[in-house]
Enzyme design. Structure first.
Site, mmCIF file in Angstrom:
data_model
loop_
_atom_site.group_PDB
_atom_site.id
_atom_site.type_symbol
_atom_site.label_atom_id
_atom_site.label_comp_id
_atom_site.label_asym_id
_atom_site.label_seq_id
_atom_site.Cartn_x
_atom_site.Cartn_y
_atom_site.Cartn_z
ATOM 1 N N THR A 210 0.875 -1.181 0.000
ATOM 2 C CA THR A 210 0.000 0.000 0.000
ATOM 3 C C THR A 210 0.909 1.227 0.000
ATOM 4 O O THR A 210 1.644 1.448 0.971
ATOM 5 C CB THR A 210 -0.892 0.024 1.257
ATOM 6 O OG1 THR A 210 -1.642 -1.184 1.304
ATOM 7 C CG2 THR A 210 -1.839 1.208 1.222
ATOM 8 N N LYS B 52 -7.907 1.645 -3.044
ATOM 9 C CA LYS B 52 -7.586 1.193 -1.678
ATOM 10 C C LYS B 52 -7.697 2.354 -0.678
ATOM 11 O O LYS B 52 -8.320 2.222 0.377
ATOM 12 C CB LYS B 52 -6.166 0.610 -1.684
ATOM 13 C CG LYS B 52 -5.506 0.444 -0.332
ATOM 14 C CD LYS B 52 -5.741 -0.896 0.285
ATOM 15 C CE LYS B 52 -5.146 -0.935 1.687
ATOM 16 N NZ LYS B 52 -5.462 -2.120 2.423
#
Ligand code: NAD
Length: 292
Positions: A92, A167
């Site tokens: 991420t 995300k």
């Protein structure tokens, strides 16, 4: 055809093990000796540098802490990779870093996708992660067979960076909604309402959301939620703060107005400074109940 797996930590370790279990030949590297040794026990061929892992690999998967880690690593190994190698980053990281990483790989003639995940360590171990994917259709097509060994849900969100964008937007909703649910339990308590009564109403009314019905921040109403085990396991507050900060960076870069997410970021920063980064992010309810 070997798969290079770089970053064998809490997430990458079990993901690499699932690739081995699916019959892939996996060569791995992690600078932390313990992480590397655990991966070795699970069938990963551990080597002593990222370049050694990537040599001869047709796929390079990264699961690293930040965009800087990913970009530094790509600068090191992209030039030496065999032509047409697939670079698959599951970390991420910032949208801008994901786009820069993909550009580095594509300019050298490789395929690249960003494929961040949700599902946490439990999903990584069980092979049930959800992948949000950004990249050209051909790169997505090349990545899919490998992702199928690691997850159970795959959404191709658009071009490079789109997986990271999805995300952080999702986790913006998650952070803000957990604060909202926690504030409601704090206020309800001061009004003499039991947690169960508030849950019974809100969970079937317009307050219904994942933060309430699956990850309920107070013990009792949802027996499986981390609140029932002193907020151990689950999604760490430190990672929630990381993702909210990534969303804020993206908001600043694009001029988006994310006032509630900015406030949630400040609340989580204060909470992590006080409580540490390890407990489930729903533990923020304990501070919201104490303060005020
Ligand atoms: P982690 O810290 O356990 O693992 C990261 C690993 O990368 C470490 O073992 C570290 O030594 C290694 N590393 C650092 N530099 C390296 C390099 N140059 N080459 C190879 N390895 C290197 O973190 P994690 O929990 O596994 O998270 C990894 C990524 O997944 C992060 O971007 C995180 O935000 C994301 N993520 C984590 C979760 C979760 O629940 N843990 C959930 C979703 C997404």
């Amino acid at each position: 055809m070997t798969v290079a797996f770089l970053g064998l930590g809490n997430m990458g370790g079990p993901m690499a093990a699932n690739l081995v279990a699916a019959g892939e030949q996996v060569t791995g590297y992690d600078p932390v000796a313990e992480a590397a040794a655990t991966a070795g026990e699970r069938g990963v061929t551990v080597v002593s540098s990222p370049a050694a892992a990537a040599a001869g690999a047709s796929v390079v998967i990264t699961m690293l802490p930040s965009g800087k880690h990913v970009l530094d690593l790509y600068r090191e190994i992209v030039p030496a990779a065999a032509p047409g190698t697939l670079f698959l980053d599951c970390s991420t990281i910032e949208v801008a870093d994901a786009r820069a990483a993909a550009e580095l790989a594509e300019q050298a003639g490789h395929l690249a996708v960003d494929a961040p995940v949700s599902g946490g360590v439990v999903g990584a171990q069980a092979g049930t992660l959800t992948f949000m994917i950004g990249g050209r259709p051909a790169a997505y097509g090349a990545a899919e067979p490998y992702l199928r060994h690691l997850g159970s849900r795959f959404v191709h969100c658009g071009e490079s960076g789109a997986g990271q964008a999805a995300k952080i937007c999702n986790n913006l909703i998650l952070g803000v909604s957990m604060v909202a649910v926690s504030e409601a339990f704090a206020l309800g308590q001061r009004l003499g309402l039991t947690d169960q009564a508030l849950f019974d109403v809100a969970s079937t009314a317009s307050g219904q959301c994942w933060a309430l019905t699956t990850n309920c921040p107070v013990p009792g109403p949802v027996p499986g939620s981390p609140a029932n085990r002193d907020y151990q396991g689950g999604f760490a507050s430190g990672l929630m703060l990381k993702d909210l900060r990534l969303a804020q960076a993206a908001a600043e870069a694009t001029g988006a107005d994310t006032a509630l997410a900015r406030h949630a970021t400040e609340l989580y920063a204060g909470f992590v400074a006080e409580d540490g980064p390890a407990r489930d992010f729903s533990a923020i309810v304990t501070t919201l109940r104490e303060h005020g």
